[in-house]
Design an enzyme around this catalytic site. Structure first.
Site, short mmCIF file in Angstrom:
data_model
loop_
_atom_site.label_atom_id
_atom_site.label_comp_id
_atom_site.label_asym_id
_atom_site.label_seq_id
_atom_site.Cartn_x
_atom_site.Cartn_y
_atom_site.Cartn_z
N LYS A 72 104.19 37.59 73.16
CA LYS A 72 104.87 36.38 73.64
C LYS A 72 104.08 35.80 74.79
CE LYS A 72 108.61 33.79 73.39
NZ LYS A 72 107.75 32.60 73.37
N LYS A 96 105.38 41.25 82.57
CA LYS A 96 106.57 40.42 82.80
C LYS A 96 107.66 40.72 81.77
CE LYS A 96 105.43 36.13 83.58
NZ LYS A 96 105.05 34.71 83.40
N LYS A 108 98.73 35.04 75.44
CA LYS A 108 98.58 33.70 76.03
C LYS A 108 97.55 32.96 75.20
CE LYS A 108 100.31 31.61 79.78
NZ LYS A 108 101.53 31.91 80.51
N THR A 192 112.64 28.33 83.79
CA THR A 192 111.74 28.98 84.76
C THR A 192 112.18 28.62 86.18
OG1 THR A 192 110.00 28.75 83.11
CG2 THR A 192 109.32 29.44 85.31
N ASN A 223 106.82 21.12 84.92
CA ASN A 223 108.04 21.75 84.42
C ASN A 223 108.65 22.67 85.46
OD1 ASN A 223 109.28 24.32 83.19
ND2 ASN A 223 109.61 22.79 81.62
N SER A 352 113.26 31.94 76.56
CA SER A 352 112.51 31.89 75.29
C SER A 352 112.99 33.00 74.37
CB SER A 352 111.01 32.08 75.54
OG SER A 352 110.40 30.86 75.88
#
Ligand SMILES: NC(=O)C1=CN([C@@H]2O[C@H](COP(=O)(O)OP(=O)(O)OC[C@H]3O[C@@H](n4cnc5c(N)ncnc54)[C@H](O)[C@@H]3O)[C@@H](O)[C@H]2O)C=CC1
Ligand SMILES: O=C(O)CCC(=O)C(=O)O
Length: 419
Positions: A72, A96, A108, A192, A223, A352
Protein backbone atom coordinates in the site's frame (compact mmCIF):
# COMPACT_ATOMS: atom_id res chain seq x y z
CA UNK A 1 20.49 -0.95 -7.83
CA UNK A 2 22.18 0.27 -4.65
CA UNK A 3 23.86 3.20 -6.47
CA UNK A 4 20.55 4.39 -7.87
CA UNK A 5 18.97 4.19 -4.43
CA UNK A 6 21.67 6.38 -2.94
CA UNK A 7 19.74 9.63 -2.45
CA UNK A 8 19.24 11.81 0.67
CA UNK A 9 15.73 10.44 1.35
CA UNK A 10 16.85 6.81 1.08
CA UNK A 11 19.90 7.44 3.25
CA UNK A 12 17.59 9.00 5.86
CA UNK A 13 15.13 6.07 5.80
CA UNK A 14 17.98 3.54 6.11
CA UNK A 15 19.73 5.50 8.87
CA UNK A 16 16.50 5.58 10.89
CA UNK A 17 15.97 1.86 10.26
CA UNK A 18 19.59 1.01 11.22
CA UNK A 19 19.26 2.90 14.48
CA UNK A 20 15.96 1.21 15.37
CA UNK A 21 17.27 -2.24 14.32
CA UNK A 22 20.32 -1.78 16.52
CA UNK A 23 18.24 -0.80 19.54
CA UNK A 24 15.93 -3.79 19.13
CA UNK A 25 18.70 -6.22 18.25
CA UNK A 26 16.98 -7.18 15.00
CA UNK A 27 18.08 -10.40 13.33
CA UNK A 28 21.01 -9.59 11.03
CA UNK A 29 19.63 -11.38 7.97
CA UNK A 30 16.25 -9.73 8.30
CA UNK A 31 17.97 -6.38 8.76
CA UNK A 32 19.89 -6.87 5.50
CA UNK A 33 16.72 -7.86 3.66
CA UNK A 34 14.61 -4.93 4.93
CA UNK A 35 17.28 -2.36 4.11
CA UNK A 36 16.40 -2.86 0.44
CA UNK A 37 13.12 -2.96 -1.47
CA UNK A 38 11.57 -6.35 -2.13
CA UNK A 39 11.15 -5.33 -5.77
CA UNK A 40 11.44 -2.13 -7.84
CA UNK A 41 10.10 -1.42 -11.29
CA UNK A 42 11.36 1.48 -13.41
CA UNK A 43 9.24 2.31 -16.44
CA UNK A 44 9.43 4.58 -19.47
CA UNK A 45 6.18 6.36 -20.21
CA UNK A 46 5.87 7.69 -23.78
CA UNK A 47 3.13 10.33 -24.00
CA UNK A 48 1.72 12.07 -27.07
CA UNK A 49 1.69 15.74 -26.11
CA UNK A 50 -1.02 18.11 -27.33
CA UNK A 51 1.36 19.63 -29.91
CA UNK A 52 2.00 16.19 -31.51
CA UNK A 53 5.46 15.54 -29.99
CA UNK A 54 6.10 12.38 -27.97
CA UNK A 55 7.72 12.95 -24.59
CA UNK A 56 9.07 10.06 -22.53
CA UNK A 57 8.68 10.29 -18.75
CA UNK A 58 10.34 8.05 -16.17
CA UNK A 59 8.24 6.36 -13.50
CA UNK A 60 8.71 3.89 -10.66
CA UNK A 61 6.75 1.55 -8.43
CA UNK A 62 8.56 0.04 -5.47
CA UNK A 63 7.41 -2.73 -3.11
CA UNK A 64 9.38 -2.58 0.10
CA UNK A 65 7.88 -5.54 1.96
CA UNK A 66 4.71 -7.58 1.63
CA UNK A 67 5.05 -10.05 4.49
CA UNK A 68 1.91 -8.69 6.24
CA UNK A 69 -0.41 -8.27 3.24
CA UNK A 70 -0.79 -6.47 -0.07
CA UNK A 71 1.47 -3.46 -0.55
CA UNK A 72 0.00 0.00 0.00
CA UNK A 73 1.27 3.48 -0.76
CA UNK A 74 0.73 6.63 -2.76
CA UNK A 75 1.86 7.81 -6.18
CA UNK A 76 3.83 11.03 -6.44
CA UNK A 77 4.06 13.27 -9.52
CA UNK A 78 6.97 15.66 -8.94
CA UNK A 79 10.13 16.70 -10.76
CA UNK A 80 12.24 15.60 -7.79
CA UNK A 81 11.08 11.94 -7.96
CA UNK A 82 13.95 9.41 -8.00
CA UNK A 83 14.15 5.67 -7.39
CA UNK A 84 15.82 6.38 -4.04
CA UNK A 85 13.07 8.74 -2.90
CA UNK A 86 10.33 6.29 -3.92
CA UNK A 87 12.16 3.44 -2.15
CA UNK A 88 12.47 5.52 1.03
CA UNK A 89 8.78 6.38 0.94
CA UNK A 90 7.94 2.70 0.39
CA UNK A 91 10.01 1.68 3.43
CA UNK A 92 8.24 4.29 5.58
CA UNK A 93 4.89 2.89 4.35
CA UNK A 94 5.88 -0.59 5.62
CA UNK A 95 6.53 0.71 9.15
CA UNK A 96 3.49 3.04 9.03
CA UNK A 97 1.01 0.29 8.10
CA UNK A 98 2.47 -2.09 10.69
CA UNK A 99 2.44 0.55 13.44
CA UNK A 100 -1.26 1.27 12.81
CA UNK A 101 -1.99 -2.48 12.68
CA UNK A 102 -3.21 -2.41 9.05
CA UNK A 103 -2.86 -5.68 7.08
CA UNK A 104 -0.55 -4.17 4.48
CA UNK A 105 3.05 -4.01 3.37
CA UNK A 106 4.68 -0.84 2.07
CA UNK A 107 4.89 0.50 -1.48
CA UNK A 108 5.22 3.81 -3.26
CA UNK A 109 5.25 5.03 -6.83
CA UNK A 110 6.19 8.14 -8.68
CA UNK A 111 6.72 9.85 -12.00
CA UNK A 112 9.39 12.47 -12.59
CA UNK A 113 7.15 15.23 -13.94
CA UNK A 114 5.72 18.59 -13.02
CA UNK A 115 1.99 17.78 -13.32
CA UNK A 116 1.14 21.48 -13.49
CA UNK A 117 3.08 21.74 -16.79
CA UNK A 118 0.74 19.21 -18.49
CA UNK A 119 -2.72 19.83 -19.91
CA UNK A 120 -5.54 17.72 -18.42
CA UNK A 121 -5.50 15.47 -21.51
CA UNK A 122 -1.71 15.00 -21.31
CA UNK A 123 -1.98 14.20 -17.59
CA UNK A 124 -4.68 11.62 -18.32
CA UNK A 125 -2.66 9.99 -21.12
CA UNK A 126 0.46 9.90 -18.95
CA UNK A 127 -1.44 8.38 -16.02
CA UNK A 128 -3.04 5.71 -18.19
CA UNK A 129 0.30 4.73 -19.75
CA UNK A 130 2.03 4.69 -16.36
CA UNK A 131 -0.77 2.42 -15.08
CA UNK A 132 -0.37 0.09 -18.06
CA UNK A 133 3.38 -0.11 -17.39
CA UNK A 134 3.04 -0.92 -13.66
CA UNK A 135 0.01 -3.21 -14.30
CA UNK A 136 1.95 -6.41 -13.42
CA UNK A 137 2.60 -5.08 -9.90
CA UNK A 138 -0.78 -3.64 -8.87
CA UNK A 139 -4.17 -5.14 -7.96
CA UNK A 140 -6.54 -5.24 -4.98
CA UNK A 141 -4.71 -8.24 -3.45
CA UNK A 142 -1.26 -7.24 -4.64
CA UNK A 143 -0.57 -3.52 -4.36
CA UNK A 144 -3.08 -0.70 -3.91
CA UNK A 145 -1.91 2.84 -4.87
CA UNK A 146 -3.36 6.09 -3.49
CA UNK A 147 -2.74 9.85 -3.86
CA UNK A 148 0.48 11.56 -2.74
CA UNK A 149 2.18 14.83 -3.79
CA UNK A 150 0.91 16.00 -7.20
CA UNK A 151 -1.85 13.38 -7.57
CA UNK A 152 -5.51 13.41 -6.54
CA UNK A 153 -8.83 11.58 -6.80
CA UNK A 154 -9.05 12.23 -10.56
CA UNK A 155 -5.67 10.57 -11.14
CA UNK A 156 -6.86 7.61 -9.01
CA UNK A 157 -10.04 7.39 -11.14
CA UNK A 158 -7.96 7.15 -14.35
CA UNK A 159 -5.81 4.43 -12.77
CA UNK A 160 -8.92 2.51 -11.66
CA UNK A 161 -10.42 2.81 -15.15
CA UNK A 162 -7.24 1.70 -16.96
CA UNK A 163 -6.79 -1.27 -14.63
CA UNK A 164 -10.48 -2.22 -14.95
CA UNK A 165 -10.26 -2.13 -18.76
CA UNK A 166 -7.34 -4.56 -18.61
CA UNK A 167 -9.02 -7.08 -16.31
CA UNK A 168 -12.42 -6.74 -17.98
CA UNK A 169 -14.56 -5.73 -15.00
CA UNK A 170 -14.86 -2.75 -12.61
CA UNK A 171 -12.16 -3.12 -9.96
CA UNK A 172 -12.61 -0.30 -7.44
CA UNK A 173 -10.29 -1.96 -4.89
CA UNK A 174 -7.19 -1.41 -7.05
CA UNK A 175 -6.73 2.15 -5.74
CA UNK A 176 -7.93 4.26 -2.81
CA UNK A 177 -8.58 7.98 -2.68
CA UNK A 178 -11.04 7.62 -5.60
CA UNK A 179 -14.13 9.75 -6.23
CA UNK A 180 -17.21 8.53 -4.32
CA UNK A 181 -18.99 7.66 -7.60
CA UNK A 182 -16.61 4.76 -8.29
CA UNK A 183 -16.13 3.34 -4.80
CA UNK A 184 -14.28 6.10 -2.94
CA UNK A 185 -14.79 6.54 0.77
CA UNK A 186 -16.31 9.39 2.70
CA UNK A 187 -13.58 11.08 4.72
CA UNK A 188 -10.54 9.93 2.68
CA UNK A 189 -9.82 13.37 1.25
CA UNK A 190 -9.28 15.01 4.64
CA UNK A 191 -8.17 11.86 6.51
CA UNK A 192 -4.46 12.67 6.71
CA UNK A 193 -5.17 16.15 8.10
CA UNK A 194 -7.76 14.76 10.51
CA UNK A 195 -5.24 12.22 11.79
CA UNK A 196 -2.62 14.97 12.25
CA UNK A 197 -5.12 16.88 14.41
CA UNK A 198 -6.13 13.75 16.39
CA UNK A 199 -2.53 12.99 17.39
CA UNK A 200 -1.72 16.67 18.01
CA UNK A 201 -4.62 16.90 20.47
CA UNK A 202 -3.45 13.66 22.13
CA UNK A 203 0.07 15.12 22.47
CA UNK A 204 -1.32 18.36 23.93
CA UNK A 205 -3.27 16.39 26.51
CA UNK A 206 -0.10 14.50 27.45
CA UNK A 207 1.89 17.76 27.70
CA UNK A 208 -0.99 19.50 29.54
CA UNK A 209 -1.30 22.22 26.91
CA UNK A 210 -4.61 24.00 26.36
CA UNK A 211 -5.76 23.85 22.67
CA UNK A 212 -7.64 27.14 23.04
CA UNK A 213 -4.31 28.88 23.81
CA UNK A 214 -2.37 27.09 21.06
CA UNK A 215 -1.03 28.47 17.78
CA UNK A 216 -0.25 26.45 14.66
CA UNK A 217 2.07 27.03 11.67
CA UNK A 218 1.72 24.75 8.63
CA UNK A 219 4.20 24.35 5.76
CA UNK A 220 2.48 23.10 2.59
CA UNK A 221 -1.12 23.90 1.62
CA UNK A 222 -2.04 20.91 -0.53
CA UNK A 223 -4.16 17.96 0.55
CA UNK A 224 -2.49 17.44 3.92
CA UNK A 225 -1.68 21.06 4.85
CA UNK A 226 -5.01 22.64 3.86
CA UNK A 227 -7.22 20.07 5.62
CA UNK A 228 -4.95 20.16 8.68
CA UNK A 229 -5.40 23.95 8.80
CA UNK A 230 -9.19 23.73 8.56
CA UNK A 231 -9.57 20.94 11.13
CA UNK A 232 -7.08 22.54 13.56
CA UNK A 233 -9.17 25.70 13.47
CA UNK A 234 -12.40 23.73 13.90
CA UNK A 235 -10.79 22.08 16.96
CA UNK A 236 -10.23 25.53 18.49
CA UNK A 237 -6.52 26.09 17.76
CA UNK A 238 -5.36 29.35 16.18
CA UNK A 239 -3.69 28.84 12.78
CA UNK A 240 -1.18 31.68 12.44
CA UNK A 241 0.75 30.65 9.29
CA UNK A 242 0.29 28.59 6.12
CA UNK A 243 2.47 28.30 3.02
CA UNK A 244 2.84 26.67 -0.37
CA UNK A 245 5.90 26.24 -2.58
CA UNK A 246 6.11 30.01 -3.20
CA UNK A 247 5.99 31.17 0.44
CA UNK A 248 3.32 31.85 3.02
CA UNK A 249 1.06 34.05 5.09
CA UNK A 250 1.59 34.91 8.75
CA UNK A 251 -0.80 36.63 11.11
CA UNK A 252 -0.10 36.26 14.84
CA UNK A 253 -3.77 37.06 15.55
CA UNK A 254 -4.85 34.05 13.47
CA UNK A 255 -5.64 33.53 9.79
CA UNK A 256 -9.18 33.26 8.43
CA UNK A 257 -8.74 29.70 7.10
CA UNK A 258 -12.24 29.23 5.55
CA UNK A 259 -11.77 32.48 3.59
CA UNK A 260 -8.24 31.52 2.49
CA UNK A 261 -9.43 28.06 1.42
CA UNK A 262 -12.30 29.52 -0.58
CA UNK A 263 -10.05 31.97 -2.42
CA UNK A 264 -7.04 29.66 -2.86
CA UNK A 265 -8.72 26.37 -3.68
CA UNK A 266 -12.02 27.41 -5.23
CA UNK A 267 -11.05 30.66 -6.96
CA UNK A 268 -7.36 29.90 -7.63
CA UNK A 269 -6.06 33.10 -6.00
CA UNK A 270 -2.31 32.76 -5.20
CA UNK A 271 -1.56 32.84 -1.44
CA UNK A 272 0.56 35.96 -2.02
CA UNK A 273 -2.51 37.88 -3.25
CA UNK A 274 -4.61 36.98 -0.20
CA UNK A 275 -3.84 39.84 2.12
CA UNK A 276 -4.87 38.35 5.43
CA UNK A 277 -1.32 38.21 6.78
CA UNK A 278 2.29 39.18 6.19
CA UNK A 279 4.16 37.43 3.39
CA UNK A 280 6.92 35.13 4.71
CA UNK A 281 9.31 32.58 3.23
CA UNK A 282 9.07 28.86 3.96
CA UNK A 283 12.27 29.09 5.98
CA UNK A 284 10.73 31.91 8.08
CA UNK A 285 7.61 29.83 8.66
CA UNK A 286 9.60 26.98 10.19
CA UNK A 287 11.15 29.41 12.67
CA UNK A 288 7.96 31.12 13.88
CA UNK A 289 7.07 31.01 17.57
CA UNK A 290 4.09 28.62 17.78
CA UNK A 291 2.75 25.73 19.81
CA UNK A 292 2.48 23.31 16.90
CA UNK A 293 4.54 23.24 13.71
CA UNK A 294 3.24 20.99 10.91
CA UNK A 295 5.58 20.36 7.98
CA UNK A 296 3.18 19.13 5.26
CA UNK A 297 5.25 19.42 2.07
CA UNK A 298 8.43 17.57 1.12
CA UNK A 299 11.17 15.67 2.94
CA UNK A 300 14.33 17.03 4.65
CA UNK A 301 12.94 20.46 5.51
CA UNK A 302 14.23 20.44 9.11
CA UNK A 303 17.95 19.77 9.11
CA UNK A 304 21.08 20.30 11.17
CA UNK A 305 21.18 23.82 9.70
CA UNK A 306 17.81 25.12 10.92
CA UNK A 307 16.64 22.77 13.71
CA UNK A 308 18.16 24.97 16.37
CA UNK A 309 15.97 27.86 15.19
CA UNK A 310 12.64 26.09 15.61
CA UNK A 311 10.44 27.68 18.27
CA UNK A 312 7.52 25.25 18.45
CA UNK A 313 6.57 22.99 21.37
CA UNK A 314 5.21 20.15 19.19
CA UNK A 315 6.40 19.08 15.74
CA UNK A 316 3.59 17.11 14.06
CA UNK A 317 5.00 15.60 10.87
CA UNK A 318 2.31 15.68 8.20
CA UNK A 319 4.95 15.18 5.48
CA UNK A 320 7.01 12.03 5.04
CA UNK A 321 10.64 12.33 6.13
CA UNK A 322 10.64 16.10 6.87
CA UNK A 323 13.29 15.85 9.61
CA UNK A 324 16.87 14.58 9.29
CA UNK A 325 18.56 12.51 12.03
CA UNK A 326 20.92 15.39 12.79
CA UNK A 327 17.91 17.65 13.33
CA UNK A 328 16.22 15.01 15.52
CA UNK A 329 19.12 15.17 17.98
CA UNK A 330 18.88 18.97 18.17
CA UNK A 331 15.10 18.91 18.63
CA UNK A 332 15.47 16.39 21.46
CA UNK A 333 17.92 18.71 23.22
CA UNK A 334 15.51 21.60 22.81
CA UNK A 335 12.70 19.52 24.34
CA UNK A 336 10.47 19.69 21.25
CA UNK A 337 7.91 16.90 21.29
CA UNK A 338 8.05 15.17 17.88
CA UNK A 339 5.08 13.20 16.55
CA UNK A 340 6.89 11.27 13.82
CA UNK A 341 5.62 10.99 10.25
CA UNK A 342 4.77 7.28 10.30
CA UNK A 343 2.40 8.01 13.19
CA UNK A 344 1.29 11.61 12.56
CA UNK A 345 0.32 11.20 8.90
CA UNK A 346 -1.05 7.66 9.12
CA UNK A 347 -4.67 8.90 9.01
CA UNK A 348 -4.51 8.83 5.19
CA UNK A 349 -3.62 5.17 4.89
CA UNK A 350 -5.97 4.24 7.75
CA UNK A 351 -8.96 5.65 5.85
CA UNK A 352 -7.55 4.17 2.62
CA UNK A 353 -7.79 0.83 4.41
CA UNK A 354 -11.45 1.61 5.25
CA UNK A 355 -12.03 2.43 1.57
CA UNK A 356 -10.49 -0.89 0.45
CA UNK A 357 -12.61 -2.79 2.98
CA UNK A 358 -15.78 -0.97 1.81
CA UNK A 359 -14.89 -1.82 -1.82
CA UNK A 360 -14.50 -5.49 -0.90
CA UNK A 361 -17.77 -5.42 1.09
CA UNK A 362 -19.59 -3.44 -1.64
CA UNK A 363 -21.01 -1.49 1.31
CA UNK A 364 -20.40 2.16 2.24
CA UNK A 365 -19.83 3.31 5.79
CA UNK A 366 -21.16 6.52 7.36
CA UNK A 367 -18.87 9.51 7.76
CA UNK A 368 -19.32 9.43 11.55
CA UNK A 369 -18.18 5.78 11.72
CA UNK A 370 -15.12 6.56 9.59
CA UNK A 371 -14.06 9.50 11.75
CA UNK A 372 -14.58 7.53 14.98
CA UNK A 373 -12.69 4.47 13.74
CA UNK A 374 -9.85 6.65 12.46
CA UNK A 375 -9.71 8.40 15.83
CA UNK A 376 -9.67 5.07 17.71
CA UNK A 377 -6.88 3.54 15.60
CA UNK A 378 -4.60 6.57 15.45
CA UNK A 379 -4.95 7.58 19.10
CA UNK A 380 -4.34 3.97 20.18
CA UNK A 381 -1.16 3.94 18.05
CA UNK A 382 -0.15 7.25 19.66
CA UNK A 383 -0.77 5.87 23.17
CA UNK A 384 1.24 2.67 22.46
CA UNK A 385 4.11 4.70 21.00
CA UNK A 386 4.16 7.14 23.91
CA UNK A 387 4.07 4.31 26.47
CA UNK A 388 6.98 2.54 24.73
CA UNK A 389 9.00 5.78 24.44
CA UNK A 390 8.46 6.52 28.14
CA UNK A 391 9.25 2.99 29.32
CA UNK A 392 12.38 2.61 27.18
CA UNK A 393 13.50 6.25 27.46
CA UNK A 394 13.64 6.69 23.73
CA UNK A 395 12.34 9.25 21.24
CA UNK A 396 8.84 9.06 19.81
CA UNK A 397 10.41 8.43 16.38
CA UNK A 398 12.43 5.44 17.57
CA UNK A 399 9.43 4.12 19.52
CA UNK A 400 7.20 4.36 16.43
CA UNK A 401 9.79 2.75 14.17
CA UNK A 402 10.47 -0.06 16.63
CA UNK A 403 6.71 -0.66 17.04
CA UNK A 404 6.30 -1.01 13.27
CA UNK A 405 9.49 -3.01 12.65
CA UNK A 406 8.64 -5.45 15.45
CA UNK A 407 5.34 -6.37 13.75
CA UNK A 408 7.08 -6.86 10.40
CA UNK A 409 9.76 -9.02 12.08
CA UNK A 410 7.06 -11.18 13.69
CA UNK A 411 5.38 -11.70 10.30
CA UNK A 412 8.69 -12.80 8.76
CA UNK A 413 9.35 -15.10 11.70
CA UNK A 414 5.92 -16.75 11.61
CA UNK A 415 6.05 -17.18 7.84
CA UNK A 416 9.32 -19.04 8.36
CA UNK A 417 11.44 -16.64 6.35
CA UNK A 418 13.84 -15.46 9.08
CA UNK A 419 16.01 -16.01 10.99
N1 LIG B 1 -2.00 12.87 0.52
C1 LIG B 1 -1.94 12.05 1.55
O1 LIG B 1 -2.95 11.44 1.92
C2 LIG B 1 -0.68 11.87 2.32
C3 LIG B 1 0.42 12.67 2.11
N2 LIG B 1 1.51 12.55 2.91
C4 LIG B 1 2.68 13.40 2.75
O2 LIG B 1 2.31 14.76 2.99
C5 LIG B 1 3.11 15.65 2.21
C6 LIG B 1 2.22 16.52 1.35
O3 LIG B 1 1.40 15.69 0.52
P1 LIG B 1 0.08 16.25 -0.18
O4 LIG B 1 -0.54 17.29 0.65
O5 LIG B 1 -0.70 15.06 -0.57
O6 LIG B 1 0.67 16.89 -1.50
P2 LIG B 1 0.04 18.05 -2.39
O7 LIG B 1 0.65 17.91 -3.73
O8 LIG B 1 -1.44 18.06 -2.28
O9 LIG B 1 0.56 19.38 -1.68
C7 LIG B 1 1.92 19.65 -1.51
C8 LIG B 1 2.04 21.07 -0.97
O10 LIG B 1 3.41 21.33 -0.66
C9 LIG B 1 3.79 22.57 -1.25
N3 LIG B 1 5.22 22.51 -1.53
C10 LIG B 1 5.87 21.83 -2.50
N4 LIG B 1 7.19 22.05 -2.43
C11 LIG B 1 7.39 22.85 -1.36
C12 LIG B 1 8.53 23.43 -0.76
N5 LIG B 1 9.75 23.22 -1.27
N6 LIG B 1 8.34 24.21 0.33
C13 LIG B 1 7.11 24.42 0.83
N7 LIG B 1 5.99 23.91 0.30
C14 LIG B 1 6.14 23.15 -0.79
C15 LIG B 1 2.93 22.67 -2.49
O11 LIG B 1 2.84 24.01 -2.98
C16 LIG B 1 1.62 22.15 -1.96
O12 LIG B 1 0.95 23.18 -1.25
C17 LIG B 1 4.05 14.73 1.42
O13 LIG B 1 5.25 14.58 2.15
C18 LIG B 1 3.28 13.41 1.36
O14 LIG B 1 4.14 12.30 1.14
C19 LIG B 1 1.55 11.65 3.94
C20 LIG B 1 0.51 10.83 4.17
C21 LIG B 1 -0.68 10.81 3.33
O1 LIG C 1 -3.47 6.14 1.46
C1 LIG C 1 -2.55 5.41 1.16
O2 LIG C 1 -2.70 4.28 0.80
C2 LIG C 1 -1.11 5.87 1.23
C3 LIG C 1 -0.90 7.30 1.58
C4 LIG C 1 0.57 7.61 1.51
O3 LIG C 1 1.14 7.55 0.45
C5 LIG C 1 1.30 7.89 2.73
O4 LIG C 1 0.81 7.63 3.83
O5 LIG C 1 2.45 8.37 2.61
Amino acid sequence: MQNELDTPAFRLAVAQFDEAAKRMNLDRNLHQRLKLPQRSLMVSIPVRMDDGRVEVFTGYRVHHDMSRGPCKGGIRYHLGVTLGEVAALAMWMTWKCALAGLPYGGAKGGVKVNPKSLSRDELQRMTRRYTAEIFPLIGPDRDVPAPDVGTDSQVMAWIMDTYSQQVGYASPGVVTGKPLSIGGSLGREDATGRGVVDVTLAAMKHLELDPSQATVAIQGFGNVGSHTARIMQEAGLKVVAVSDVNGGLYNPKGLDIPDILKRYREEGTPLGKIRSGDWITNEDLLQLPCTVLVPAALSEQITGKNADKLRCRILAEGANGPTTMEADAILAEKGIFVIPDILANSGGVIVSYFEWVQDAQRFGWKSKDIQERLHDIITAAFARTLAFATEHRTSMRMAALMGGIEKVAQAHLHRGLYP
